[in-house]
Design a protein around this motif. Structure first.
Motif, PDB file in Angstrom:
ATOM      1  N   ASN A   1       0.829  -1.215   0.000  1.00 54.07           N
ATOM      2  CA  ASN A   1       0.000   0.000   0.000  1.00 54.07           C
ATOM      3  C   ASN A   1       0.857   1.256   0.000  1.00 54.07           C
ATOM      4  O   ASN A   1       0.557   2.230  -0.695  1.00 54.07           O
ATOM      5  CB  ASN A   1      -0.938   0.002   1.209  1.00 54.07           C
TER       6      ASN A   1
ATOM      7  N   THR B   1       3.850   1.471  -1.170  1.00 55.78           N
ATOM      8  CA  THR B   1       4.478   1.559  -2.490  1.00 55.78           C
ATOM      9  C   THR B   1       3.501   2.134  -3.521  1.00 55.78           C
ATOM     10  O   THR B   1       3.869   2.976  -4.346  1.00 55.78           O
ATOM     11  CB  THR B   1       4.956   0.169  -2.946  1.00 55.78           C
ATOM     12  N   GLN B   2       2.249   1.684  -3.447  1.00 56.85           N
ATOM     13  CA  GLN B   2       1.236   2.226  -4.361  1.00 56.85           C
ATOM     14  C   GLN B   2       1.064   3.730  -4.169  1.00 56.85           C
ATOM     15  O   GLN B   2       0.976   4.488  -5.140  1.00 56.85           O
ATOM     16  CB  GLN B   2      -0.114   1.541  -4.113  1.00 56.85           C
ATOM     17  N   GLU B   3       1.046   4.146  -2.897  1.00 57.93           N
ATOM     18  CA  GLU B   3       0.861   5.570  -2.625  1.00 57.93           C
ATOM     19  C   GLU B   3       2.056   6.374  -3.093  1.00 57.93           C
ATOM     20  O   GLU B   3       1.917   7.473  -3.645  1.00 57.93           O
ATOM     21  CB  GLU B   3       0.630   5.779  -1.128  1.00 57.93           C
TER      22      GLU B   3
ATOM     23  N   LYS C   1       2.148   6.129  -6.938  1.00 58.10           N
ATOM     24  CA  LYS C   1       0.875   6.565  -7.522  1.00 58.10           C
ATOM     25  C   LYS C   1       0.337   5.560  -8.539  1.00 58.10           C
ATOM     26  O   LYS C   1       0.074   5.891  -9.699  1.00 58.10           O
ATOM     27  CB  LYS C   1       1.030   7.947  -8.174  1.00 58.10           C
ATOM     28  N   PHE C   2       0.171   4.315  -8.090  1.00 59.84           N
ATOM     29  CA  PHE C   2      -0.437   3.319  -8.959  1.00 59.84           C
ATOM     30  C   PHE C   2      -1.394   2.457  -8.138  1.00 59.84           C
ATOM     31  O   PHE C   2      -1.394   2.468  -6.904  1.00 59.84           O
ATOM     32  CB  PHE C   2       0.618   2.448  -9.642  1.00 59.84           C
ATOM     33  N   GLY C   3      -2.235   1.729  -8.832  1.00 57.53           N
ATOM     34  CA  GLY C   3      -3.163   0.808  -8.198  1.00 57.53           C
ATOM     35  C   GLY C   3      -3.365  -0.404  -9.086  1.00 57.53           C
ATOM     36  O   GLY C   3      -3.161  -0.342 -10.305  1.00 57.53           O
ATOM     37  N   VAL C   4      -3.757  -1.526  -8.478  1.00 57.15           N
ATOM     38  CA  VAL C   4      -4.029  -2.749  -9.241  1.00 57.15           C
ATOM     39  C   VAL C   4      -5.510  -3.088  -9.099  1.00 57.15           C
ATOM     40  O   VAL C   4      -6.165  -2.678  -8.134  1.00 57.15           O
ATOM     41  CB  VAL C   4      -3.145  -3.915  -8.764  1.00 57.15           C
TER      42      VAL C   4
ATOM     43  N   SER D   1      -7.383  -2.130  -5.596  1.00 55.79           N
ATOM     44  CA  SER D   1      -6.464  -1.968  -4.464  1.00 55.79           C
ATOM     45  C   SER D   1      -6.597  -0.538  -3.943  1.00 55.79           C
ATOM     46  O   SER D   1      -7.237   0.313  -4.566  1.00 55.79           O
ATOM     47  CB  SER D   1      -5.023  -2.228  -4.904  1.00 55.79           C
TER      48      SER D   1
ATOM     49  N   GLY E   1      -4.508   1.779  -3.910  1.00 48.92           N
ATOM     50  CA  GLY E   1      -3.886   2.778  -4.779  1.00 48.92           C
ATOM     51  C   GLY E   1      -4.836   3.346  -5.809  1.00 48.92           C
ATOM     52  O   GLY E   1      -4.775   4.539  -6.141  1.00 48.92           O
TER      53      GLY E   1
ATOM     54  N   SER F   1      -3.065  -2.977 -13.926  1.00 49.01           N
ATOM     55  CA  SER F   1      -2.580  -1.900 -13.058  1.00 49.01           C
ATOM     56  C   SER F   1      -2.820  -0.577 -13.769  1.00 49.01           C
ATOM     57  O   SER F   1      -2.775  -0.494 -15.000  1.00 49.01           O
ATOM     58  CB  SER F   1      -1.097  -2.072 -12.740  1.00 49.01           C
TER      59      SER F   1
ATOM     60  N   ILE G   1      -1.552   3.501 -13.437  1.00 48.43           N
ATOM     61  CA  ILE G   1      -0.571   4.380 -12.795  1.00 48.43           C
ATOM     62  C   ILE G   1      -0.841   5.828 -13.198  1.00 48.43           C
ATOM     63  O   ILE G   1      -1.172   6.115 -14.348  1.00 48.43           O
ATOM     64  CB  ILE G   1       0.880   3.969 -13.166  1.00 48.43           C
TER      65      ILE G   1
END
Length: 650
Positions: free
Chosen positions: A145, A147-149, A152-155, A168, A170, A254, A256
């Motif tokens: 989490n 790392t996503q923040e 700036k990416f999400g899955v 996710s 993100g 994903s 981003i």
């Protein structure tokens, strides 16, 4: 009293020891252990003798931070019904000092005659591995989490049959939602996501175009609006899964946020376009040469300088030493080659250089080029590369040549004018002397015959001659100021001021002029010109006094600060002094503050204030020769201030 035998409530030791957990019986009245199996030794390292030291109370090995919570959990067992059980988690301390996680499940073993729980059966199972695994997964999830923040990416995963999407944390953040508070409130579907996609890019997103999901993978770029209306650039990469019947099952991918990168690319593209426009407009180019490989790089501007079209000729032209030799004349190329050879041989290690040379462009025209470069060296001192700029200075050199010629012509003209003024002034004095002589003879021989009108005419002729003589004298004075070649020497301006006051002593007494003078500096100057400057300024203040008012002249002096020097665009390394001559005279209109320093300019008639109109022009000339500044401020009937700024050193 604690016991461990097969008669204890009908529990054979062999059975309880076979169970992979700590089994114990707890007496509700005495709050002590009645039984515990041997797993307390296997799992926690305690012997039965150790158990006796706890006063038969298992709370003795409960982790200190869990004791209060365990007491609260144990209190809940009193309310259990028959056949009911309850469990809780806590940490127990190993004999070695470490601690382990246990899940303890208990039930009422038997009751007293009043139906109250008399004893409890507990089974404590080691769940340390399970907890640590859970904590590890939790840490991994937190790291993911974070790392996503940070990136700036999400899955996400799209289950096609039931048309549901799982995000996710993100992805919630990218769209402006708080995953902690809003995750359970939002119904995530393809339609919900598409509401955030800008209209012009909605057809790119494949959620609503299942027939286009034929490929196993895809990569898209498009724009979205988050919940707050902020426009963002995103990149979506996904993988498509189908069953054996080629039916679409799910898509995982994903997304981003590439807003910053996209803006950077746009800024770089804009900068590149601006740089190319600047190169074309200002006729310059940038270049780089790798000393080890001999590879040259030219910007588009360099191609244009040498007469090539960068759009059509860049792929055809090989930029190397031979290309320079082709366009430069032999002398300039040989000089450039010699410089490079000396750098390669480490005979010279210049950091920067500027050179000027002539080239013949691809279309045959001749250009003058100025090149500025910087050389870079490795730790061993060997030349590794050079970067620089080259610009077309052909027109600049033509302008410079024309300007120098005009300056020479102007200097000749000024010199001739000065010589003419000097000679003419001398020659004009001769007829004036003759006129004066003949007037004197007329007065002496024919005074009685002239009559009143004749005497008046002679008087006016004499006054005109005197005015003409004064004008010629001031012209000579102005001419001498422009022609002087006297050296600059240290001059004490205090002494200069005293000399001026002495010379004007009678006029000062007649007009009752008073002075207030600061201490003045010693500067490098021409003494005679400084005296003339001070004399003219003091005379000016006395001449333009108000009627029935005694003149007061204040002379103030101060050293300029660095900021003041910068404001006046003066050399900040030199010391500069500001000297102000302020009087209480008739002043002048502010609109005339420039005009009063021009030669022959007068603001008043000769009958009111006699003079030639050259005095302040001479002051301006003297200040210019001393590389200083002079300006004036004033108001009608409220005095004037003449400010001069002079350097300490020439």
């Amino acid at each position: 009293m604690f016991q461990s035998n097969s008669d204890n409530d009908g529990l054979p030791d062999k059975i309880t020891d076979f169970i992979p957990a700590i089994v114990y019986v707890y007496d509700a009245d005495t709050k002590k252990l009645k039984y515990i199996n041997r797993k307390v030794t296997d799992l926690l390292g305690y012997s039965f003798n150790d158990v006796h030291t706890w006063d038969d109370n298992l709370l003795s090995i409960v982790h200190k931070d869990d004791v209060e919570n365990v007491k609260k959990e144990l209190a809940k067992f009193d309310a259990l019904q028959d056949e009911e059980s309850y469990s809780y988690n806590s940490r127990l301390t190993h004999k070695s000092g470490n601690w382990m996680y246990f899940r303890t499940m208990g039930t009422v073993l038997n009751r007293d005659t009043k139906g109250r729980a008399a004893s409890f059966l507990f089974i404590a199972q080691d769940i340390t591995g399970e907890v640590e695994t859970g904590n590890q997964f939790k840490r991994i999830e937190e790291l993911f989490n974070d790392t996503q923040e940070l990136l700036k990416f999400g899955v996400w995963e799209w289950s096609v049959p039931d048309n549901k999407i799982t995000w996710s944390n993100g992805l919630y953040r990218i769209l402006g939602y708080d995953p902690k508070t809003e995750k359970d409130k939002l119904h995530i579907t393809p339609e919900f996501y598409l509401q955030h996609v800008v209209d012009t890019d909605r057809n790119k997103v494949l959620y609503n175009q299942k027939e286009h999901l034929a490929h196993h993978e895809y990569d898209l770029y498009y724009k979205i609006f988050d919940r707050n209306g902020r426009l963002k650039d995103v990149r979506e990469k996904a993988k498509v899964f189908r069953n054996d019947k080629d039916e679409l099952l799910r898509v995982i991918g994903s997304t981003i946020d590439i807003t910053e990168q996209s803006q950077l690319y746009r800024d770089l593209a804009a900068y590149k376009a601006m740089k190319q426009e600047n190169e074309e407009f200002l006729d310059y180019g940038t270049w780089e040469v790798d000393a080890r490989s001999g590879h040259y790089f030219w910007s588009d501007g360099m191609y244009r300088l040498f007469g090539y079209n960068p759009e059509t000729d860049k792929s055809k032209v090989v930029v190397n030493e031979a290309l320079y030799q082709k366009h430069m004349n032999e002398e300039h190329f040989a000089r450039s080659k010699s410089f490079i050879d000396s750098v390669i041989a480490e005979q010279e290690r210049p950091e920067k250089f500027v050179s000027e040379y002539e080239i013949k462009t691809n279309d045959g025209s001749i250009k003058r080029i100025e090149t500025s470069g910087r050389l870079f060296y490795d730790n061993a001192g060997q030349w590794i590369k050079t970067i620089g700029t080259s610009r077309d200075i052909t027109r600049l050199r033509q302008y410079q040549s024309n300007l120098e010629e005009k300056i020479r012509d102007l200097d000749r003209s000024n010199k001739e004018l000065e010589e003419f003024a000097y000679v003419a002034s001398h020659d004009m004095n001769e007829p004036l002397r003759k006129i004066t002589t003949f007037i004197e003879r007329l007065e002496s021989k024919y005074k009685s015959e002239l009559g009143a009108d004749g005497k008046l005419y002679l008087s006016r002729i004499s006054a005109s001659v005197e005015n003409m003589r004064h004008l010629i004298d001031t012209l000579l004075e102005f001419s001498r100021t422009t022609r002087t070649n006297q050296p600059f020497v240290p001059v004490d301006l205090n002494a200069i001021m005293k000399e001026v006051q002495t010379d004007l002593e009678l006029k000062i007494e007649e007009t009752s002029t008073s002075f207030q003078i600061d201490a003045l500096p010693v500067i490098e100057a021409i003494p005679s010109q400084m005296k003339q400057l001070f004399d003219n300024l003091v005379n000016n203040s006395i001449k333009f006094r108000k009627l029935n008012t005694h003149p007061i002249i204040n002379i103030r002096c101060s050293r300029l600060s660095r900021r003041q020097k910068e404001q006046h665009q003066l050399d900040t390394a030199n010391n500069w002094f500001k000297i102000e001559f302020t009087d209480n005279g008739i002043g002048f209109e502010p609109e005339y503050k420039e005009r009063i320093f021009q030669i022959f300019q007068r603001l008043h008639g000769k009958t009111e204030y006699p003079g030639s109109g050259i005095g302040l022009a001479i002051c301006k000339k003297i200040i210019d020769q001393h590389k200083g500044l002079i300006y004036a401020t004033g108001e009608p009937d409220n005095g004037a201030t003449f400010t001069i700024i002079l350097p300490e050193h020439q």
